[in-house]
Structure formats: C-alpha cells, structure tokens
Design a protein around this motif. Structure first.
Motif, PDB file in Angstrom:
ATOM      1  N   VAL A   4       0.950  -1.139  -0.210  1.00  0.00           N
ATOM      2  CA  VAL A   4      -0.170  -0.020  -0.037  1.00  0.00           C
ATOM      3  C   VAL A   4       0.811   1.041   0.174  1.00  0.00           C
ATOM      4  O   VAL A   4       2.155   1.259   0.418  1.00  0.00           O
ATOM      5  N   GLU A   5       0.339   2.458  -0.499  1.00  0.00           N
ATOM      6  CA  GLU A   5       1.114   3.523  -0.499  1.00  0.00           C
ATOM      7  C   GLU A   5       0.487   4.958  -0.433  1.00  0.00           C
ATOM      8  O   GLU A   5      -0.861   4.700  -0.851  1.00  0.00           O
ATOM      9  N   ARG A   6       0.622   5.829   0.413  1.00  0.00           N
ATOM     10  CA  ARG A   6       0.066   6.824   0.441  1.00  0.00           C
ATOM     11  C   ARG A   6       0.832   8.171   0.315  1.00  0.00           C
ATOM     12  O   ARG A   6       1.908   8.040   0.914  1.00  0.00           O
ATOM     13  N   SER A   7       0.634   9.118  -0.177  1.00  0.00           N
ATOM     14  CA  SER A   7       1.391  10.498  -0.314  1.00  0.00           C
ATOM     15  C   SER A   7       0.641  11.528   0.700  1.00  0.00           C
ATOM     16  O   SER A   7      -0.690  11.791   0.404  1.00  0.00           O
ATOM     17  N   ILE A   8       1.215  11.902   1.665  1.00  0.00           N
ATOM     18  CA  ILE A   8       0.579  12.685   2.812  1.00  0.00           C
ATOM     19  C   ILE A   8       1.361  14.106   2.819  1.00  0.00           C
ATOM     20  O   ILE A   8       2.565  14.163   2.946  1.00  0.00           O
ATOM     21  N   TYR A 104       4.335   7.198   1.993  1.00  0.00           N
ATOM     22  CA  TYR A 104       4.587   6.124   2.926  1.00  0.00           C
ATOM     23  C   TYR A 104       4.257   4.837   2.316  1.00  0.00           C
ATOM     24  O   TYR A 104       3.109   4.880   1.582  1.00  0.00           O
ATOM     25  N   GLN A 105       5.074   3.700   2.067  1.00  0.00           N
ATOM     26  CA  GLN A 105       4.722   2.598   1.727  1.00  0.00           C
ATOM     27  C   GLN A 105       4.958   1.706   2.455  1.00  0.00           C
ATOM     28  O   GLN A 105       6.009   1.374   3.236  1.00  0.00           O
ATOM     29  N   GLU A 126      -5.330  -1.485   3.186  1.00  0.00           N
ATOM     30  CA  GLU A 126      -5.713  -0.300   2.781  1.00  0.00           C
ATOM     31  C   GLU A 126      -6.364   0.916   3.437  1.00  0.00           C
ATOM     32  O   GLU A 126      -6.139   1.995   3.729  1.00  0.00           O
ATOM     33  N   ALA A 129      -3.839   2.005   5.948  1.00  0.00           N
ATOM     34  CA  ALA A 129      -2.816   2.938   5.254  1.00  0.00           C
ATOM     35  C   ALA A 129      -3.907   4.339   5.124  1.00  0.00           C
ATOM     36  O   ALA A 129      -3.259   5.364   5.129  1.00  0.00           O
ATOM     37  N   ASP A 130      -5.262   4.528   4.818  1.00  0.00           N
ATOM     38  CA  ASP A 130      -5.944   5.447   4.955  1.00  0.00           C
ATOM     39  C   ASP A 130      -6.153   6.169   6.187  1.00  0.00           C
ATOM     40  O   ASP A 130      -6.063   7.207   6.462  1.00  0.00           O
ATOM     41  N   ALA A 133      -2.641   8.082   6.820  1.00  0.00           N
ATOM     42  CA  ALA A 133      -2.941   9.341   5.865  1.00  0.00           C
ATOM     43  C   ALA A 133      -3.629  10.413   6.589  1.00  0.00           C
ATOM     44  O   ALA A 133      -3.392  11.542   6.657  1.00  0.00           O
ATOM     45  N   GLU A 134      -4.661   9.887   7.292  1.00  0.00           N
ATOM     46  CA  GLU A 134      -5.619  10.847   8.176  1.00  0.00           C
ATOM     47  C   GLU A 134      -4.824  11.078   9.432  1.00  0.00           C
ATOM     48  O   GLU A 134      -4.861  12.408   9.768  1.00  0.00           O
TER      49      GLU A 134
END
Length: 143
Positions: A4-8, A104-105, A126, A129-130, A133-134
């Motif tokens: 999973v990946e998020r850009s924050i 973040y991966q 997922e 990961a959300d 990001a929050e």
C-alpha cells in the motif's frame, strides 16, 4: 505480497518530520493499527536501531521486531519480522512548496500458509494506510 502507498502533505519542515518518523517508537501516535512500540536498544536512533511493535489487525495482536535498515537525508526504511510476515515500511520525506510530502509505502510479505490469505487482506491494509494518511498530519500539527 501486499503493498500500500499513501502520499501525505504536512505543514512541518522536512528535517523535523524525518527526525520524528525515524523514532519508530512514535508509531502508536500516527498508525491506528499500532498499540505499542518500544525501543529495545539504547543511544541515538541510527541505522540498526530496533523496536518491538505490537499491532492489532483484524482483532488479533501481532508482535514484530523492527529494525531501521536505512536512515538517509530523505528516506527511512524499517523492516519488521515475525514467524508469519516480513513488513517493510519505506518512508520518503521531501520539502515541496513550503510544505513537506511524506510518501509512505508498506510492503507485507507473508510466510508459509499465511501467503494464501494475502489477497484477502488487501482491503484491511488499505484501510490502515488510509488511517495513517488521516492521522499523521494531525499528529504533526501538534508537535
């Protein structure tokens, strides 16, 4: 493997964000799945530093021993292991337009029979990961 990946984007200086994230003991503050994370060695946080991380995932507690594999000016890589999984958290931190972008991966490689469950676990990861990001921008706002 599940990835999973998020850009924050956060409103803190990149160097400060990197320093904060380098201490994996802070994960209970920004990772909603982590219950505790305790450093098992002493001294400054450097490559090779280790933590015991206890997380709750789908109602079960999981304990992993994490070590800081890479500590660079803009990147951190933590690897956690137990008998069923190897988890890699790869975090990149970059200044951008007066703010900081954290990429973040998380990569989870399951072992043994647990590999069969990996495809079914993606939605739960997922969701975690959300949550990161929050929560991360909120935590960094108050630091």
């Amino acid at each position: 493997m599940v990835s999973v990946e998020r850009s924050i984007t956060v409103d803190r200086p990149a160097e400060e964000v990197l320093r904060y994230l380098a201490d994996f003991g802070h994960t209970p503050e920004w990772d909603p799945g982590t219950e505790s994370c305790v450093r098992v060695d002493d001294g400054p946080v450097v490559r090779g530093s280790r933590w015991i991380n206890v997380s709750r995932f789908r109602g079960r507690r999981t304990r992993l021993t994490y070590r800081l594999e890479r500590y660079e000016d803009d990147r951190l890589v933590f690897v956690g292991e137990n008998r069923t999984v190897t988890a890699t958290d790869d975090i990149t931190v970059r200044a951008w337009d007066g703010r900081t972008v954290v990429v973040y991966q998380a990569h989870l490689r399951f072992k043994g029979l647990a590999r069969l469950a990996a495809p079914f676990l993606r939605p739960a990861f997922e969701g975690l990961a959300d949550g990161v990001a929050e929560q991360l921008p909120r935590v960094l706002r108050t630091r």
